[in-house]
Design a protein around this motif. Sequence first.
Motif, short mmCIF file in Angstrom:
data_model
loop_
_atom_site.label_atom_id
_atom_site.label_comp_id
_atom_site.label_asym_id
_atom_site.label_seq_id
_atom_site.Cartn_x
_atom_site.Cartn_y
_atom_site.Cartn_z
N ASN A 316 0.81 -1.22 0.00
CA ASN A 316 0.00 0.00 0.00
C ASN A 316 0.84 1.27 0.00
O ASN A 316 0.49 2.27 -0.63
N GLY A 317 1.99 1.24 0.72
CA GLY A 317 2.86 2.40 0.73
C GLY A 317 3.42 2.71 -0.65
O GLY A 317 3.42 3.87 -1.09
N ARG A 318 3.86 1.68 -1.36
CA ARG A 318 4.41 1.88 -2.71
C ARG A 318 3.30 2.29 -3.68
O ARG A 318 3.49 3.13 -4.56
N LEU A 319 2.14 1.67 -3.51
CA LEU A 319 1.03 1.98 -4.40
C LEU A 319 0.55 3.42 -4.22
O LEU A 319 0.29 4.13 -5.20
N ASN A 337 11.98 9.11 2.38
CA ASN A 337 12.87 9.63 3.42
C ASN A 337 14.33 9.34 3.06
O ASN A 337 14.63 8.92 1.93
N SER A 338 15.24 9.53 4.01
CA SER A 338 16.67 9.35 3.74
C SER A 338 17.03 7.91 3.41
O SER A 338 18.07 7.65 2.82
N GLU A 339 16.15 6.96 3.79
CA GLU A 339 16.39 5.55 3.48
C GLU A 339 15.69 5.13 2.19
O GLU A 339 15.59 3.95 1.88
N HIS A 340 15.20 6.12 1.43
CA HIS A 340 14.48 5.88 0.17
C HIS A 340 13.21 5.05 0.40
O HIS A 340 12.86 4.21 -0.42
N VAL A 341 12.54 5.29 1.51
CA VAL A 341 11.29 4.62 1.85
C VAL A 341 10.17 5.66 1.79
O VAL A 341 10.34 6.78 2.31
N ALA A 344 5.70 8.91 4.23
CA ALA A 344 4.38 9.53 4.37
C ALA A 344 3.28 8.59 3.87
O ALA A 344 2.22 8.47 4.49
N ALA A 345 3.55 7.90 2.76
CA ALA A 345 2.57 6.96 2.21
C ALA A 345 2.36 5.77 3.13
O ALA A 345 1.24 5.27 3.29
N ILE A 347 2.85 5.75 6.47
CA ILE A 347 2.15 6.20 7.67
C ILE A 347 0.65 6.35 7.39
O ILE A 347 -0.19 5.90 8.18
N ALA A 348 0.31 6.96 6.26
CA ALA A 348 -1.11 7.12 5.91
C ALA A 348 -1.78 5.77 5.72
O ALA A 348 -2.92 5.55 6.19
N SER A 349 -1.09 4.83 5.07
CA SER A 349 -1.66 3.50 4.86
C SER A 349 -1.81 2.76 6.19
O SER A 349 -2.81 2.05 6.41
N GLY A 350 -0.82 2.91 7.06
CA GLY A 350 -0.89 2.28 8.38
C GLY A 350 -2.02 2.83 9.22
O GLY A 350 -2.72 2.08 9.93
N LEU A 351 -2.25 4.14 9.13
CA LEU A 351 -3.35 4.75 9.87
C LEU A 351 -4.70 4.25 9.35
O LEU A 351 -5.67 4.13 10.12
N GLY A 352 -4.75 3.98 8.04
CA GLY A 352 -5.97 3.40 7.48
C GLY A 352 -6.26 2.04 8.08
O GLY A 352 -7.39 1.73 8.49
N MET A 353 -5.22 1.20 8.17
CA MET A 353 -5.38 -0.12 8.80
C MET A 353 -5.70 0.00 10.28
O MET A 353 -6.41 -0.83 10.85
N ALA A 354 -5.16 1.05 10.93
CA ALA A 354 -5.33 1.22 12.38
C ALA A 354 -6.76 1.55 12.77
O ALA A 354 -7.10 1.54 13.96
N ILE A 355 -7.61 1.83 11.78
CA ILE A 355 -9.03 2.03 12.09
C ILE A 355 -9.59 0.77 12.76
O ILE A 355 -10.54 0.83 13.54
N GLY A 356 -8.94 -0.36 12.47
CA GLY A 356 -9.37 -1.61 13.08
C GLY A 356 -9.18 -1.64 14.58
O GLY A 356 -9.80 -2.47 15.27
N VAL A 357 -8.35 -0.75 15.14
CA VAL A 357 -8.11 -0.76 16.59
C VAL A 357 -9.33 -0.28 17.38
O VAL A 357 -9.86 -1.00 18.22
N PRO A 358 -9.84 0.93 17.12
CA PRO A 358 -10.98 1.39 17.92
C PRO A 358 -12.27 0.62 17.67
O PRO A 358 -13.15 0.60 18.54
#
Length: 476
Positions: A316-319, A337-341, A344-345, A347-358
């Motif tokens: 999802n981050g690459r996409l 970032n400095s590691e060529h990762v 931002a993409a 983090i946003a994708s992870g936050l989308g998945m994190a909706i499953g937490v609440p």
Amino acid sequence: MTTTDSSHSRHQSDEHQLAQGLHDRHIRMIAIGGAIGVGLFLGSGKGIAFAGPALIGVYAVTGVFIFIVMRALGELLMYRPVIGSFAEYAREFLGPLYGFVTGWGYWLTWTVIGMAEITAAGIFVRYWFPAMPQYLTALIAIVAIMTLNLAKVGFFGEAEFWFASIKILTILALILGGAAVLIFDIGEAGRDGGVDNLWSHGGIAPHGMLAVLLAFQIVIFSYHGVELIGMTAAETKNREKVLPRAINSIPWRIGIFYVGTLIVLLSLFPWDQFSAGQSPFVKGFTHIGLPAAASIMNGVVLASALSSCSAGLFSNGRLLKKLAEDGVAPSRFKKTNSEHVPAAAIIASGLGMAIGVPVNALVPENAFSYITSIATIGAIWGWGVIVASHLAYRRRVARGEVRASSFRLPFATPLCWAVLIFLTFVTVLLAFDEGQRIALYALPFWALLLVGGYHLTTRRRTRPTSTNPIVPAMPS
């Protein structure tokens, strides 16, 4: 544009490119691990109860079509390895609408699956720690997976290497242990088991052919994720050699890890001793005599859930980065970032998945069934887009418009059409299963959301940016 401007633009482009940090062994294990997950370790119990020993044939037949899809994807990857994989090929060969729908649809599919996987992680951990709040485990899981994906891509490759190793060793232990028990008549399992269990309890298809056909939906979900290898192409070293080798290994992987496993399990036990709510692996290891089989398998399934979630976040981050480069996602997601990762993409994708937490405590018991149904539609669409893009690519090669790939699919046209017919057939079958029918109900809303999003985005991009009206010159 001046030479200085051109150099600056090229520097900016290079600055946000991905690093080629995945090695041969990483790709091999990602290719293997992508097709082995919770669908096999848990879902195969439902498939056995549904179709009986005929499930072996369903896995084998579906595996043939999966291999065709992956060879078609491999040809496209060798033509032009890109970030975004088949979503980018859909945009290039089928049109921008297909690229948008495929890219965002695949992103949403993995976001939903990620929510399910972190919820599942909470359930698995409670096996050992019953007092552990499920939402807390889910939160820890998503934070850990996001941290892993924000590091160098090589760290992700190492994690997937070990996750896949755990899954492979578990399957090989079951196959070798079960085969030894059967061949040497070891213990009660050896005396009661035998290959005659494959046909002596109501036949190979005890519930009839309709049940066998409906089992294809279950098997499709088990194979979901095999296409993730396409997302690694831009970050793979020596990809001209590594990717074809990994794709060509798919038939023996399917033969050993799916077909071989089911043959051993269904030889150890009659099919009617399996149920949808029980892992066949726990039953197999317990019957062989492995101590703490249930605890061991719980750990393996937990590792599979985390591995699947991590691979989905990687994809999802690459996409999302590629969608931003195409102008259909916010531009901030293009940056690395400095590691060529693409931090931002990710983090946003992870936050989308994190909706499953609440919402963990609010998820009903049948939510996983609904999620797997919707994920099945996502898999069918993704695989269909791959072969449709391949057919369009071959037509353009024949016209001399694009270069031919070094890794070609033999008999491409009839095989790709056979895959499209098969995927359409499986989609129609969803209507005959009440538990899976939800996917067809969700399909129009899914399509409306994505097609509407495309037209909204397109209109916004083509809208004039100037707020000042053009005033005609006054006559002199």
